[in-house]
Scaffold this motif. Structure first.
Motif, PDB file in Angstrom:
ATOM      1  N   SER A  22       0.843  -1.194   0.000  1.00 47.05           N
ATOM      2  CA  SER A  22       0.000   0.000   0.000  1.00 47.05           C
ATOM      3  C   SER A  22       0.880   1.246   0.000  1.00 47.05           C
ATOM      4  O   SER A  22       2.017   1.220   0.473  1.00 47.05           O
ATOM      5  CB  SER A  22      -0.887  -0.012   1.250  1.00 47.05           C
ATOM      6  OG  SER A  22      -1.479   1.239   1.465  1.00 47.05           O
ATOM      7  N   SER A  52      -1.290  -4.240   5.536  1.00 50.42           N
ATOM      8  CA  SER A  52      -1.751  -5.626   5.563  1.00 50.42           C
ATOM      9  C   SER A  52      -3.255  -5.696   5.823  1.00 50.42           C
ATOM     10  O   SER A  52      -3.969  -6.503   5.201  1.00 50.42           O
ATOM     11  CB  SER A  52      -0.988  -6.413   6.637  1.00 50.42           C
ATOM     12  OG  SER A  52      -1.417  -7.758   6.647  1.00 50.42           O
ATOM     13  N   ASP A  53      -3.752  -4.842   6.699  1.00 54.62           N
ATOM     14  CA  ASP A  53      -5.188  -4.803   6.981  1.00 54.62           C
ATOM     15  C   ASP A  53      -5.985  -4.401   5.743  1.00 54.62           C
ATOM     16  O   ASP A  53      -7.085  -4.911   5.505  1.00 54.62           O
ATOM     17  CB  ASP A  53      -5.494  -3.838   8.126  1.00 54.62           C
ATOM     18  CG  ASP A  53      -5.021  -4.342   9.481  1.00 54.62           C
ATOM     19  OD1 ASP A  53      -4.652  -5.533   9.602  1.00 54.62           O
ATOM     20  OD2 ASP A  53      -5.001  -3.525  10.427  1.00 54.62           O
ATOM     21  N   ARG A  54      -5.433  -3.495   4.945  1.00 56.20           N
ATOM     22  CA  ARG A  54      -6.105  -3.088   3.706  1.00 56.20           C
ATOM     23  C   ARG A  54      -6.194  -4.261   2.728  1.00 56.20           C
ATOM     24  O   ARG A  54      -7.210  -4.436   2.061  1.00 56.20           O
ATOM     25  CB  ARG A  54      -5.373  -1.912   3.063  1.00 56.20           C
ATOM     26  CG  ARG A  54      -5.572  -0.615   3.802  1.00 56.20           C
ATOM     27  CD  ARG A  54      -4.839   0.522   3.133  1.00 56.20           C
ATOM     28  NE  ARG A  54      -5.116   1.771   3.819  1.00 56.20           N
ATOM     29  CZ  ARG A  54      -4.610   2.945   3.461  1.00 56.20           C
ATOM     30  NH1 ARG A  54      -3.810   3.028   2.413  1.00 56.20           N
ATOM     31  NH2 ARG A  54      -4.916   4.025   4.134  1.00 56.20           N
ATOM     32  N   GLU A  56      -6.246  -7.386   3.599  1.00 54.22           N
ATOM     33  CA  GLU A  56      -7.225  -8.313   4.168  1.00 54.22           C
ATOM     34  C   GLU A  56      -8.660  -7.851   3.896  1.00 54.22           C
ATOM     35  O   GLU A  56      -9.532  -8.662   3.562  1.00 54.22           O
ATOM     36  CB  GLU A  56      -6.999  -8.474   5.666  1.00 54.22           C
ATOM     37  CG  GLU A  56      -7.894  -9.523   6.292  1.00 54.22           C
ATOM     38  CD  GLU A  56      -7.503  -9.859   7.716  1.00 54.22           C
ATOM     39  OE1 GLU A  56      -7.906 -10.948   8.164  1.00 54.22           O
ATOM     40  OE2 GLU A  56      -6.803  -9.061   8.358  1.00 54.22           O
ATOM     41  N   ALA A  57      -8.891  -6.539   4.012  1.00 57.71           N
ATOM     42  CA  ALA A  57     -10.229  -6.015   3.754  1.00 57.71           C
ATOM     43  C   ALA A  57     -10.637  -6.225   2.301  1.00 57.71           C
ATOM     44  O   ALA A  57     -11.802  -6.498   2.007  1.00 57.71           O
ATOM     45  CB  ALA A  57     -10.284  -4.531   4.113  1.00 57.71           C
ATOM     46  N   LYS A  58      -9.681  -6.126   1.398  1.00 56.78           N
ATOM     47  CA  LYS A  58      -9.987  -6.246  -0.029  1.00 56.78           C
ATOM     48  C   LYS A  58     -10.030  -7.700  -0.505  1.00 56.78           C
ATOM     49  O   LYS A  58     -10.882  -8.070  -1.305  1.00 56.78           O
ATOM     50  CB  LYS A  58      -8.961  -5.462  -0.845  1.00 56.78           C
ATOM     51  CG  LYS A  58      -9.273  -5.422  -2.328  1.00 56.78           C
ATOM     52  CD  LYS A  58      -8.422  -4.430  -3.061  1.00 56.78           C
ATOM     53  CE  LYS A  58      -8.871  -4.350  -4.512  1.00 56.78           C
ATOM     54  NZ  LYS A  58      -8.202  -3.299  -5.234  1.00 56.78           N
ATOM     55  N   TYR A  59      -9.098  -8.524  -0.011  1.00 59.85           N
ATOM     56  CA  TYR A  59      -8.951  -9.875  -0.546  1.00 59.85           C
ATOM     57  C   TYR A  59      -9.320 -10.997   0.434  1.00 59.85           C
ATOM     58  O   TYR A  59      -9.337 -12.159   0.059  1.00 59.85           O
ATOM     59  CB  TYR A  59      -7.521 -10.091  -1.033  1.00 59.85           C
ATOM     60  CG  TYR A  59      -7.137  -9.159  -2.153  1.00 59.85           C
ATOM     61  CD1 TYR A  59      -7.652  -9.321  -3.430  1.00 59.85           C
ATOM     62  CD2 TYR A  59      -6.263  -8.104  -1.921  1.00 59.85           C
ATOM     63  CE1 TYR A  59      -7.306  -8.457  -4.454  1.00 59.85           C
ATOM     64  CE2 TYR A  59      -5.906  -7.236  -2.940  1.00 59.85           C
ATOM     65  CZ  TYR A  59      -6.435  -7.416  -4.205  1.00 59.85           C
ATOM     66  OH  TYR A  59      -6.091  -6.562  -5.225  1.00 59.85           O
ATOM     67  N   GLY A  60      -9.540 -10.645   1.697  1.00 57.77           N
ATOM     68  CA  GLY A  60      -9.944 -11.644   2.666  1.00 57.77           C
ATOM     69  C   GLY A  60      -8.806 -12.348   3.384  1.00 57.77           C
ATOM     70  O   GLY A  60      -9.028 -13.279   4.148  1.00 57.77           O
ATOM     71  N   ALA A  62      -4.626 -11.535   5.130  1.00 61.72           N
ATOM     72  CA  ALA A  62      -3.563 -10.564   5.431  1.00 61.72           C
ATOM     73  C   ALA A  62      -2.431 -10.703   4.421  1.00 61.72           C
ATOM     74  O   ALA A  62      -2.285 -11.735   3.770  1.00 61.72           O
ATOM     75  CB  ALA A  62      -3.041 -10.790   6.839  1.00 61.72           C
ATOM     76  N   CYS A  63      -1.647  -9.661   4.287  1.00 59.45           N
ATOM     77  CA  CYS A  63      -0.525  -9.676   3.343  1.00 59.45           C
ATOM     78  C   CYS A  63       0.713 -10.252   4.019  1.00 59.45           C
ATOM     79  O   CYS A  63       1.331  -9.612   4.875  1.00 59.45           O
ATOM     80  CB  CYS A  63      -0.238  -8.265   2.849  1.00 59.45           C
ATOM     81  SG  CYS A  63       1.144  -8.200   1.678  1.00 59.45           S
TER      82      CYS A  63
END
Length: 95
Positions: A22, A52-54, A56-60, A62-63
């Motif tokens: 990000s 990482s949270d972003r 997770e929010a987009k793809y389900g 964590a990065c």
């Protein structure tokens, strides 16, 4: 999701290219600015956690790359944490 790299220089002169999934890194660091090591680690922890949270929010999920990068930063910082004058410099952002 735009990813980026940010190039840093450790107190011993070692340059490292770091990864973020990000652009949030740009809200925590400024090109050409240096930060006390503990502050750099804290900023990195906050920024890479948000990144990482972003993901997770987009793809389900964590990065893992952001988490790996944070672990690398935390590990590399250890030898410098007791030196109050040690600083990490943010050299540049690569989009």
């Amino acid at each position: 999701m735009p990813e980026m790299r940010f190039v840093i220089t450790w107190p011993d002169g070692q340059e490292e290219s770091c990864y973020s999934p990000s652009l949030i890194i740009r809200e925590f660091f400024t090109e050409g600015e240096s930060y006390p090591v503990a502050d750099f680690v804290d900023r990195s922890r906050k920024a890479l956690t948000i990144a990482s949270d972003r993901v997770e929010a987009k793809y389900g999920f964590a990065c893992s790359s952001a988490n790996d990068q944070l672990a690398r930063i935390e590990s590399a910082a250890v030898p410098f944490l007791n030196d109050a004058d040690a600083r990490v410099r943010c050299e540049t952002f690569i989009l």
